[in-house]
Design a protein around this motif. Structure first.
Motif, short mmCIF file in Angstrom:
data_model
loop_
_atom_site.label_atom_id
_atom_site.label_comp_id
_atom_site.label_asym_id
_atom_site.label_seq_id
_atom_site.Cartn_x
_atom_site.Cartn_y
_atom_site.Cartn_z
N ASN A 332 0.83 -1.21 0.00
CA ASN A 332 0.00 0.00 0.00
C ASN A 332 0.86 1.26 0.00
O ASN A 332 0.60 2.21 -0.72
CB ASN A 332 -0.91 0.01 1.22
N GLU A 333 1.92 1.22 0.80
CA GLU A 333 2.81 2.39 0.87
C GLU A 333 3.54 2.59 -0.45
O GLU A 333 3.72 3.72 -0.92
CB GLU A 333 3.81 2.21 2.00
N ALA A 334 3.95 1.48 -1.08
CA ALA A 334 4.67 1.58 -2.36
C ALA A 334 3.77 2.13 -3.47
O ALA A 334 4.19 2.95 -4.30
CB ALA A 334 5.22 0.22 -2.76
N ILE A 335 2.52 1.69 -3.47
CA ILE A 335 1.58 2.13 -4.51
C ILE A 335 1.16 3.58 -4.30
O ILE A 335 1.03 4.36 -5.25
CB ILE A 335 0.35 1.19 -4.54
N ASN A 336 0.97 3.93 -3.05
CA ASN A 336 0.50 5.29 -2.75
C ASN A 336 1.66 6.29 -2.63
O ASN A 336 1.43 7.47 -2.56
CB ASN A 336 -0.32 5.28 -1.44
#
Length: 336
Positions: A332-336
């Protein structure tokens, strides 16, 4: 043998999804039904850890024996658990299967897993008794039929799995996605899953949970002889193969002496009666007790290449769940 002895942090929040809600469990991790091994000692440990433990009916001789096994489960856990009833005629007769259905109804079992064949004959009776039914299927086509008959959840067992993954050769990454597109009830992914990455991947593909069997063979609570646990730690994903296709009962097992015998027998056209001299369940039962790793078919999945330690069932459940949460959070952190 390396055995982990560390304690696992407790108190993580219950995962909220439709599978956990349906079954009343904390984490969407289900212990697979394994012949001779899915007994109260192992199943209760999985349930107590927040997953769903399963005991098997087919390896018990009578209705009364199953009732006693259910009673023992209730002395070991207050958490939800399931009973597996297999409809394979080579394991149980029609009368014995109906006896097992009666046993779970009379014992007020809340969850039953059906497997092995079409559940239609027994499903109406189980559902009338208010039992939640999970049907395990090796293909989406059969899974859709079980859903239409009233199954509350479906387990899809793909090609990588140990034991009986069906006659097809569709791997998890395709079959889970296909099942998500075709089914509406909660979906459990099985076959090749043994760790946090497998759980995270299954959830990402759209499944609501996972079933792990081979991973729980390499657990402290599994009553199999330690020699078989050593096999899981020593060998890898290239050391299993499918046999018994000639009798339309495909079986993924470890490549040992008996595996070689089965291959040779099938190549010359041996019939079921002859094959039973090496594949009979009682042979496996005796070897599991004695530690004779070469004397019986040993059903394990390709995920043996992912298993490096024998751990407690609680450690397996909690590490799988926490690891999956960490993977998903990082994505989630990588995508956002």
């Amino acid at each position: 043998m390396k055995v982990s002895g560390s304690l696992i942090q407790k108190g993580w929040q219950r995962l909220k999804n439709k599978l956990c809600d349906l079954l009343g469990i904390e984490y969407p991790i289900i212990q697979g039904a394994m012949q001779w091994l899915s007994v109260p000692e192992l199943a209760s440990a999985v349930s107590n850890a927040g997953g769903l433990g399963i005991i098997t009916a087919a390896t018990l001789p009578t209705k009364e024996a199953l009732i006693k096994s259910i009673q023992k489960m209730r002395t070991l856990t207050e958490k939800p658990f399931a009973v597996n009833i297999s409809f394979l005629p080579t394991l149980t007769s029609a009368k014995q299967t109906m006896d097992f259905v009666d046993a779970v109804i009379e014992s007020n079992v809340a969850i039953v897993e059906t497997s092995g064949s079409n559940p239609e004959v027994y499903l109406e009776k189980l559902k009338f008794a208010g039992i939640t039914v999970i049907h395990k299927s090796p293909s989406v086509r059969f899974a859709k039929k079980a859903q239409n008959l009233g199954a509350d959840a479906i387990t899809i067992l793909s090609y990588e799995g140990g034991g009986h993954p069906g006659m097809g050769e569709v791997t998890s990454i395709v079959q889970i996605r296909k099942a998500v597109q075709e089914l509406s009830v909660p979906l459990i992914a099985a076959g090749g899953i043994a760790d946090a990455g497998g759980l995270a991947a299954a959830l990402a593909l759209g499944a609501d949970g996972v079933m792990m069997a081979t991973r729980f063979v390499a657990s402290k609570e599994c009553l199999i002889h330690p020699n078989f646990k050593e096999v899981i730690l020593k060998y890898n994903e290239n050391d299993t193969m499918i046999v018994q296709r000639s009798i339309k009962n495909a079986h993924r097992i470890w490549k040992n002496t008996v595996c070689d015998k089965i291959v040779a027998m099938e190549s010359r056209g041996a019939k079921l009666e002859e094959l039973m001299t090496v594949i009979a369940g009682t042979i496996t039962k005796n070897c599991y007790k004695s530690g004779d790793i070469e004397g019986c078919p040993f059903p394990i999945g390709q995920c043996i290449g992912l298993i490096g330690e024998v751990k407690s069932a609680a450690e397996i459940v909690h590490e799988t769940m926490e690891g999956a949460r960490r993977i998903i959070r990082n994505l989630n952190e990588a995508i956002n």
